[in-house]
Write a protein that holds these residues in place. Structure first.
Motif, PDB file in Angstrom:
ATOM      1  N   VAL A 135       0.745  -1.201   0.036  1.00  0.00           N
ATOM      2  CA  VAL A 135      -0.123   0.023   0.022  1.00  0.00           C
ATOM      3  C   VAL A 135       0.757   1.340  -0.124  1.00  0.00           C
ATOM      4  CG1 VAL A 135      -1.994  -0.964   1.125  1.00  0.00           C
ATOM      5  CG2 VAL A 135      -0.403  -0.103   2.600  1.00  0.00           C
ATOM      6  N   SER A 136       1.972   1.235   0.603  1.00  0.00           N
ATOM      7  CA  SER A 136       2.991   2.358   0.590  1.00  0.00           C
ATOM      8  C   SER A 136       3.360   2.654  -0.934  1.00  0.00           C
ATOM      9  CB  SER A 136       4.000   2.189   1.498  1.00  0.00           C
ATOM     10  OG  SER A 136       4.953   3.357   1.607  1.00  0.00           O
ATOM     11  N   LEU A 137       3.855   1.505  -1.411  1.00  0.00           N
ATOM     12  CA  LEU A 137       4.333   1.720  -3.048  1.00  0.00           C
ATOM     13  C   LEU A 137       3.078   2.398  -3.825  1.00  0.00           C
ATOM     14  CD1 LEU A 137       5.742  -1.729  -3.675  1.00  0.00           C
ATOM     15  CD2 LEU A 137       7.116   0.299  -3.533  1.00  0.00           C
ATOM     16  N   LEU A 138       1.757   1.988  -3.612  1.00  0.00           N
ATOM     17  CA  LEU A 138       0.816   2.482  -4.465  1.00  0.00           C
ATOM     18  C   LEU A 138       0.529   3.960  -3.916  1.00  0.00           C
ATOM     19  CD1 LEU A 138      -1.717  -0.537  -4.252  1.00  0.00           C
ATOM     20  CD2 LEU A 138      -0.351   0.284  -6.425  1.00  0.00           C
ATOM     21  N   ALA A 139       0.579   4.117  -2.840  1.00  0.00           N
ATOM     22  CA  ALA A 139       0.494   5.538  -2.262  1.00  0.00           C
ATOM     23  C   ALA A 139       1.590   6.549  -2.727  1.00  0.00           C
ATOM     24  CB  ALA A 139       0.579   5.749  -0.785  1.00  0.00           C
ATOM     25  N   GLY A 140       2.692   6.010  -2.667  1.00  0.00           N
ATOM     26  CA  GLY A 140       3.956   6.781  -3.336  1.00  0.00           C
ATOM     27  C   GLY A 140       4.006   7.165  -4.759  1.00  0.00           C
ATOM     28  N   VAL A 284     -10.052  -7.068   1.194  1.00  0.00           N
ATOM     29  CA  VAL A 284      -8.620  -6.749   0.976  1.00  0.00           C
ATOM     30  C   VAL A 284      -8.695  -5.254   0.065  1.00  0.00           C
ATOM     31  CG1 VAL A 284      -6.473  -7.167  -0.025  1.00  0.00           C
ATOM     32  CG2 VAL A 284      -7.504  -8.923   1.635  1.00  0.00           C
ATOM     33  N   MET A 285      -9.433  -5.240  -0.803  1.00  0.00           N
ATOM     34  CA  MET A 285      -9.670  -4.343  -1.894  1.00  0.00           C
ATOM     35  C   MET A 285      -9.983  -2.913  -1.301  1.00  0.00           C
ATOM     36  SD  MET A 285     -11.875  -4.048  -5.288  1.00  0.00           S
ATOM     37  CE  MET A 285     -13.402  -4.184  -4.453  1.00  0.00           C
ATOM     38  N   ILE A 286     -10.806  -3.111  -0.169  1.00  0.00           N
ATOM     39  CA  ILE A 286     -11.146  -1.738   0.533  1.00  0.00           C
ATOM     40  C   ILE A 286     -10.212  -1.394   1.650  1.00  0.00           C
ATOM     41  CG2 ILE A 286     -12.618  -1.171   2.383  1.00  0.00           C
ATOM     42  CD1 ILE A 286     -14.979  -2.742   1.378  1.00  0.00           C
ATOM     43  N   ASP A 287      -9.327  -2.271   1.961  1.00  0.00           N
ATOM     44  CA  ASP A 287      -8.273  -2.291   2.970  1.00  0.00           C
ATOM     45  C   ASP A 287      -7.107  -1.337   1.996  1.00  0.00           C
ATOM     46  OD1 ASP A 287      -9.415  -2.782   5.085  1.00  0.00           O
ATOM     47  OD2 ASP A 287      -8.233  -4.878   5.449  1.00  0.00           O
ATOM     48  N   VAL A 288      -6.900  -1.900   0.865  1.00  0.00           N
ATOM     49  CA  VAL A 288      -5.757  -1.417  -0.128  1.00  0.00           C
ATOM     50  C   VAL A 288      -6.184   0.160  -0.274  1.00  0.00           C
ATOM     51  CG1 VAL A 288      -4.853  -1.199  -2.442  1.00  0.00           C
ATOM     52  CG2 VAL A 288      -5.159  -3.304  -1.158  1.00  0.00           C
ATOM     53  N   ALA A 289      -7.456   0.536  -0.311  1.00  0.00           N
ATOM     54  CA  ALA A 289      -7.807   1.786  -1.080  1.00  0.00           C
ATOM     55  C   ALA A 289      -7.776   2.885   0.224  1.00  0.00           C
ATOM     56  CB  ALA A 289      -9.495   1.813  -1.541  1.00  0.00           C
ATOM     57  N   TYR A 290      -8.207   2.109   1.443  1.00  0.00           N
ATOM     58  CA  TYR A 290      -8.274   2.837   2.798  1.00  0.00           C
ATOM     59  C   TYR A 290      -6.970   3.457   3.224  1.00  0.00           C
ATOM     60  CZ  TYR A 290      -8.669   3.792   7.732  1.00  0.00           C
ATOM     61  OH  TYR A 290      -8.631   4.321   8.861  1.00  0.00           O
ATOM     62  N   TYR A 291      -5.810   2.404   3.176  1.00  0.00           N
ATOM     63  CA  TYR A 291      -4.471   2.869   3.461  1.00  0.00           C
ATOM     64  C   TYR A 291      -3.611   3.607   2.592  1.00  0.00           C
ATOM     65  CZ  TYR A 291      -5.390  -0.519   7.458  1.00  0.00           C
ATOM     66  OH  TYR A 291      -5.714  -1.028   8.462  1.00  0.00           O
ATOM     67  N   VAL A 293      -5.121   5.906   0.812  1.00  0.00           N
ATOM     68  CA  VAL A 293      -5.570   7.249   0.836  1.00  0.00           C
ATOM     69  C   VAL A 293      -5.031   7.832   2.181  1.00  0.00           C
ATOM     70  CG1 VAL A 293      -7.641   8.667   1.396  1.00  0.00           C
ATOM     71  CG2 VAL A 293      -7.641   7.061  -0.597  1.00  0.00           C
ATOM     72  N   ALA A 294      -4.956   7.138   3.176  1.00  0.00           N
ATOM     73  CA  ALA A 294      -4.385   7.309   4.532  1.00  0.00           C
ATOM     74  C   ALA A 294      -3.141   7.863   4.503  1.00  0.00           C
ATOM     75  CB  ALA A 294      -4.599   6.360   5.547  1.00  0.00           C
ATOM     76  N   ILE A 295      -2.156   7.181   3.649  1.00  0.00           N
ATOM     77  CA  ILE A 295      -0.728   7.379   3.567  1.00  0.00           C
ATOM     78  C   ILE A 295      -0.566   8.637   2.645  1.00  0.00           C
ATOM     79  CG2 ILE A 295       1.526   6.606   2.469  1.00  0.00           C
ATOM     80  CD1 ILE A 295       0.384   3.885   3.430  1.00  0.00           C
ATOM     81  N   SER A 299       0.965  11.987   4.447  1.00  0.00           N
ATOM     82  CA  SER A 299       2.142  12.411   3.720  1.00  0.00           C
ATOM     83  C   SER A 299       2.103  14.025   2.938  1.00  0.00           C
ATOM     84  CB  SER A 299       2.332  11.517   2.570  1.00  0.00           C
ATOM     85  OG  SER A 299       2.684  10.324   3.044  1.00  0.00           O
ATOM     86  N   GLY A 300       1.123  14.159   2.476  1.00  0.00           N
ATOM     87  CA  GLY A 300       0.766  15.595   1.727  1.00  0.00           C
ATOM     88  C   GLY A 300       0.470  16.531   2.844  1.00  0.00           C
ATOM     89  N   VAL A 301      -0.271  16.376   3.674  1.00  0.00           N
ATOM     90  CA  VAL A 301      -0.703  17.421   4.616  1.00  0.00           C
ATOM     91  C   VAL A 301       0.526  17.635   5.541  1.00  0.00           C
ATOM     92  CG1 VAL A 301      -2.084  18.007   6.412  1.00  0.00           C
ATOM     93  CG2 VAL A 301      -2.962  17.178   4.480  1.00  0.00           C
ATOM     94  N   GLU A 302       1.009  16.708   6.276  1.00  0.00           N
ATOM     95  CA  GLU A 302       1.964  17.085   7.394  1.00  0.00           C
ATOM     96  C   GLU A 302       3.435  17.454   6.551  1.00  0.00           C
ATOM     97  OE1 GLU A 302       3.437  15.270  11.547  1.00  0.00           O
ATOM     98  OE2 GLU A 302       2.846  13.648   9.722  1.00  0.00           O
ATOM     99  N   SER A 303       3.781  16.938   5.424  1.00  0.00           N
ATOM    100  CA  SER A 303       4.941  17.362   4.787  1.00  0.00           C
ATOM    101  C   SER A 303       4.898  18.871   4.437  1.00  0.00           C
ATOM    102  CB  SER A 303       5.207  16.701   3.446  1.00  0.00           C
ATOM    103  OG  SER A 303       4.307  16.846   2.494  1.00  0.00           O
TER     104      SER A 303
END
Length: 463
Positions: A135-140, A284-291, A293-295, A299-303
């Motif tokens: 999920v981190s790779l996808l978020a990246g 699992v598909m819902i979890d992938v989307a959730y995490y 979006v969360a990452i 990442s965006g707001v805090e950075s």
């Protein structure tokens, strides 16, 4: 039309590339204007200042990185690896001259939730971490695309009231999640805020008063030393004091150490950890989307908050941070760091402020911090294994208390009852539900209010 920047995120004053090709060329330029202060006539003094700042931040970051990793359900060395790698990648490709990258408190509920869910459903630790890598790779990749498309400016639309509420909510979550370590309990705390408090109430017989003493001592030493000077590596000194006590006069007190929970800390830092996809299902598909979006959100707001704060704190007269390049750098951080036995990281507000106050001028400070951090951990790994878990809990209590800033709360309240209400709503919903549910529901309500209620209130025909 560029959206207005909420408090804490001023619009950059210098022009940035506007086309996709120009952005990509800038994003892949390793020596850009962030190094503008490294001039031939004073490069030696600048390098010395960056080296000094890197050393101070490295000493501060070691215990915090370990604590954050353990609070996320990961191993202590993974925090150290993630902090070092993320800073190297972020300082190379990010958009800020000053920002220090590493594990942050905002990611604790996100990653801890994922690890808890995927280690309790029959998956091994490696498989759960592999899912985090995926999920981190996808978020990246999402962050990198957003940077190329020039979407950095849109992170500015998150209102200050929700940012402050989110920070308070995360602080409460961290404090409650670490009550078990602070109290010396052996029962693991799981679930949401209420479930954890119920577990604590039901296992008060496990409380170890010596663990409580060590936690409070760690908290007090850290807070007290930092009031004297930011140049003092307070977290490391407080952990050293706690470790000395637990290894000598309190050796038979039953206080657990890091090695009792995690075993030895390995020094083969760079281990490839591939992504892992559990058996495919709707859940699992819902979890992938959730995490994902969360990452992306954290990442965006805090950075961008951290980059903006850094420019103000350093009184930056040169090139301001570039939000699109920061998105690109954040994306690469989320792609590279988890693959080498790490996890998602972002700009660290406290460590960035420490770096600037310690004299950092260019991104070299981040490189020095990473190299010095890995070198020191390699040399003292056997000592870090003896750190009492209660001391880690004390460090995280200090982190959570430091996140709640009364001045920010007062400023939000001064903006009016509506802004104060959204702050309180977010602060309550984040620990009661989960990070993304709390923040996204607050954002939906906020923009619905701005679109539906505010125009009617401003209408001359309004009652």
């Amino acid at each position: 039309m560029q959206p207005a920047a909420p408090q804490g995120l001023p619009t950059p004053t210098s022009p940035f590339p506007t086309t996709l090709g120009e952005r990509f060329k800038l994003f892949m330029t390793l020596r850009d204007s962030r190094f503008e202060d490294l001039k031939p006539d004073r490069w030696k003094s600048i390098v010395y200042r960056d080296l000094s700042a890197g050393l101070i931040v490295a000493l501060t970051a070691i215990p915090m990185a370990m604590g954050f990793a353990m609070a996320m359900g990961l191993r202590p060395e993974q925090g150290i690896i993630a902090g070092a790698l993320s800073c190297i990648v972020g300082r190379t490709f990010g958009g800020s001259k000053y920002q220090v990258y590493g594990p942050t408190a905002a990611f604790i509920p996100v990653i801890a939730g994922l690890m808890a869910k995927y280690t309790s459903n029959g998956s091994t630790f490696a498989e759960a971490h592999g899912f985090l890598v995926l999920v981190s790779l996808l978020a990246g990749l999402v962050l990198m695309v957003l940077g190329l498309l020039g979407a950095g400016k849109y992170a500015r639309v998150v209102p200050n009231s929700i940012v402050v509420g989110f920070t308070v909510g995360i602080a409460v979550s961290i404090a409650v999640s670490n009550l078990g370590e602070v109290l010396g309990m052996t029962t693991e705390l799981k679930g949401n805020l209420v479930a954890k408090l119920v577990t604590v109430a039901g296992h008060l017989g496990e409380v170890n008063p010596w663990a409580v003493l060590i936690a409070l001592l760690t908290f007090g030493i850290t807070k007290g030393l930092l009031r004297i000077s930011v140049f003092i590596p307070a977290p490391l000194l407080s952990l050293a004091t706690a470790t000395a006590l637990s290894s000598t006069v309190l050796a038979s007190s039953g206080v657990r150490a890091v090695k009792d929970r995690f075993g030895s800390i390995p020094t083969d830092f760079f281990v490839f950890t591939p992504p892992h996809l559990p058996a495919w299902s709707t859940s699992v598909m819902i979890d992938v989307a959730y995490y994902v979006v969360a990452i992306v959100f954290v990442s965006g707001v805090e950075s961008l908050l951290c980059s903006s704060m850094a420019d103000r704190l350093a009184d930056n007269k040169g090139t301001p941070f570039n939000p699109d390049k920061e998105f690109w750098g954040q994306g690469l951080v989320q792609v590279v760091t988890p693959l080498i036995n790490g996890f998602p990281c972002t700009g660290a507000l406290a460590r960035t402020a420490t770096s600037i106050k310690a004299g950092a001028v260019t991104p070299l400070a981040g490189y020095f911090k990473s190299v010095l951090k890995l070198g020191m951990v390699y040399l003292i790994a056997s000592l870090l294994e003896q750190v009492p878990m209660a001391a880690i809990g004390g460090i995280l209590l200090w982190v959570s208390s430091n996140m709640i800033k009364p001045s920010e709360i007062r400023e939000t309240v001064a903006e009016g009852r509506v802004e104060a209400g959204f702050m309180v709503y977010t602060a309550v919903m984040v620990p009661l539900t989960d990070f993304l549910t709390g923040v996204l529901s607050a954002l939906v309500l906020y923009f619905a209010y701005r679109k539906l209620v505010v125009p009617r209130q401003e209408s001359p025909h309004a009652a």
